[in-house]
Design an enzyme around this catalytic site. Structure first.
Site, PDB file in Angstrom:
ATOM      1  N   HIS A  31       0.811  -1.229   0.000  1.00 19.16           N
ATOM      2  CA  HIS A  31       0.000   0.000   0.000  1.00 19.16           C
ATOM      3  C   HIS A  31       0.839   1.271   0.000  1.00 19.16           C
ATOM      4  O   HIS A  31       0.314   2.358  -0.291  1.00 19.16           O
ATOM      5  CB  HIS A  31      -0.931   0.026   1.217  1.00 19.16           C
ATOM      6  CG  HIS A  31      -1.983  -1.027   1.213  1.00 19.16           C
ATOM      7  ND1 HIS A  31      -2.801  -1.272   0.131  1.00 19.16           N
ATOM      8  CD2 HIS A  31      -2.349  -1.929   2.171  1.00 19.16           C
ATOM      9  CE1 HIS A  31      -3.635  -2.266   0.419  1.00 19.16           C
ATOM     10  NE2 HIS A  31      -3.378  -2.683   1.642  1.00 19.16           N
ATOM     11  N   HIS A  74      -6.444  -7.376  -0.384  1.00 14.19           N
ATOM     12  CA  HIS A  74      -6.540  -5.942  -0.664  1.00 14.19           C
ATOM     13  C   HIS A  74      -5.705  -5.589  -1.890  1.00 14.19           C
ATOM     14  O   HIS A  74      -4.629  -6.145  -2.092  1.00 14.19           O
ATOM     15  CB  HIS A  74      -6.047  -5.121   0.536  1.00 14.19           C
ATOM     16  CG  HIS A  74      -6.780  -5.402   1.801  1.00 14.19           C
ATOM     17  ND1 HIS A  74      -6.326  -6.325   2.738  1.00 14.19           N
ATOM     18  CD2 HIS A  74      -7.919  -4.891   2.299  1.00 14.19           C
ATOM     19  CE1 HIS A  74      -7.176  -6.365   3.751  1.00 14.19           C
ATOM     20  NE2 HIS A  74      -8.147  -5.505   3.515  1.00 14.19           N
ATOM     21  N   ASP A  90      -4.744 -12.913   3.712  1.00 13.56           N
ATOM     22  CA  ASP A  90      -5.958 -12.396   4.327  1.00 13.56           C
ATOM     23  C   ASP A  90      -7.209 -12.702   3.510  1.00 13.56           C
ATOM     24  O   ASP A  90      -8.309 -12.303   3.895  1.00 13.56           O
ATOM     25  CB  ASP A  90      -5.858 -10.891   4.601  1.00 13.56           C
ATOM     26  CG  ASP A  90      -5.113 -10.129   3.539  1.00 13.56           C
ATOM     27  OD1 ASP A  90      -4.776 -10.703   2.483  1.00 13.56           O
ATOM     28  OD2 ASP A  90      -4.857  -8.927   3.738  1.00 13.56           O
TER      29      ASP A  90
END
Length: 309
Positions: A121, A160, A241
C-alpha cells in the site's frame, strides 16, 4: 529455497489491538520452522538509501527514518511508527533486495521473505495501510536497474489491492502488475479499467467469492496475461488475508487455494524466468490461517513446477 527474515521486524510496535502486530510474523516463522526444519534462513540486510530512492520520494524516507518517537506516532489512522519501526522497515525492504540478488545470481531459484511491516500500500510519497515502504516495488526496481531486466512481473494475491505498487509502476511497461482482490474493500482502488500503460491487470472478486471464483479469475484472466508477458523474474506479494477465517475481509479462501496458485506460478516461472521467484509476506490477520497459508505457499515453492505430461 531460501528464507529471509530479521529479528528487527518483530520490533515494529503498532500498539495494543492493532491487527498488523508482531505476533503475525511470529506465527509465520513458527509454522515454517515446524513444517520445513531444513529450510535455510538468512538474516536480511538493511536496504540502502539509494535502493529506496528508486521508488520513493525523499520526503517519505525522512518521515519513516526520522529519529523515532519515544512511544508511537500515527502517520494515518491505520499506520504507525514506533522506536523499532525504522530498522524493521529497512530490514523488510532489504530482504527483498537480497532475495532478488540471490535468485539472479543463481544461489537459489526461489526465496520467501518473512518480514514486516508489509509494503504494497505504500506509494511513492506516502506510508499507508500498515505499510511504510513498498518492499516488493524496491525489489522490482533493483532487478530492473541492477540486472538490466526488460520484464519483471509482480503478482499480488493479497485480499486488498496493492495500490502503492500499481501507482509506482503504472507507467513503466517493463513491470507487469497483476492483482486479484476483494472489491469493494480498502483501499478502494484496483478497478478493472485501471490499465496503466497496458501493464496493469486487476481481477475483482466480491465478498464470499470462494476458491472456485478465485481460481477461475487466475486461470482465465491473470495467468494468461502473465504467460503472454513472459517475465524474466516473478515477484509475489503473498497476502493470506483472503482466508475464510480472516477478520479483515470475506473472500472465503483456504490454504489449498494459495498452494494451487503458487504451483501455477511456479510453472510459468519455469517456462519464462528460469524458475526465479521472490515472494514477500503481505497481509493475513488470523494467526492460524496465516501460518497455514504461508506453509501451503512455501510448500508449493519448494515442490517446484508440476511435472510435464
Amino acid at each position: 529455497m531460501l528464507g529471509y527474515t530479521h529479528p528487527a521486524c518483530l520490533e515494529h510496535d503498532t500498539g495494543p489491538g492493532h491487527p498488523e502486530c508482531a505476533d503475525r510474523l511470529g506465527a509465520v516463522l513458527e509454522a515454517l520452522h515446524a513444517a520445513f526444519p531444513q529450510m535455510e534462513w538468512i538474516e536480511a540486510p538493511r536496504a540502502t538509501r539509494g535502493q529506496l530512492l528508486r521508488v520513493h520520494d525523499p520526503r517519505l524516507l525522512a518521515t519513516v527514518l526520522a529519529p523515532p518517537p519515544p512511544d508511537r506516532l500515527r502517520l494515518d489512522p491505520d499506520t504507525v511508527v514506533s522506536p523499532g519501526s525504522p530498522e524493521a522497515a529497512l530490514r523488510a525492504v532489504g530482504a527483498g533486495v537480497a532475495a532478488t540478488e540471490a535468485v539472479m545470481h543463481g544461489e537459489t531459484d526461489v526465496a520467501f521473505c518473512a518480514v514486516r511491516p508489509p509494503g504494497h500500500h505504500a506509494t511513492i510519497d506516502a506510508a499507508m495501510g500498515f505499510c511504510l515502504f513498498d518492499n516488493i516495488a524496491v525489489a522490482a526496481a533493483h532487478a530492473l536497474d541492477r540486472f538490466g531486466l526488460a520484464r519483471v512481473a509482480i503478482v499480488d494475491f493479497d485480499v486488498h489491492h496493492g495500490n502503492g505498487t500499481q501507482a509506482i509502476f503504472e507507467q513503466d511497461p517493463r513491470v507487469l502488475y497483476l492483482s486479484s482482490h476483494q472489491a469493494p474493500l480498502y483501499p478502494w482502488t484496483g478497478a478493472g479499467n485501471e490499465r496503466g500503460a497496458g501493464n496493469i491487470v486487476n481481477a475483482l472478486l466480491p465478498a464470499g467469492a470462494g476458491g472456485e471464483a478465485f481460481r477461475h479469475c487466475w486461470q482465465e484472466i491473470l495467468l494468461p496475461a502473465l504467460d503472454a508477458f513472459a517475465p524474466q523474474l516473478l515477484l509475489v506479494s503473498a497476502g493470506f488475508d483472503g482466508d475464510r477465517r480472516d477478520p479483515m475481509a470475506q473472500l472465503e479462501l483456504g490454504p489449498d487455494d494459495f498452494g494451487w496458485l503458487t504451483t501455477a506460478l511456479h510453472a510459468l516461472a519455469a517456462r519464462h524466468a528460469e524458475g526465479r521467484i521472490v515472494s514477500m509476506l503481505e497481509g493475513g490477520y488470523d494467526l492460524q490461517a496465516l501460518g497455514e497459508g504461508a506453509v501451503a505457499h512455501v510448500a508449493a515453492l519448494i515442490a517446484g513446477p508440476p511435472a510435464a505430461g
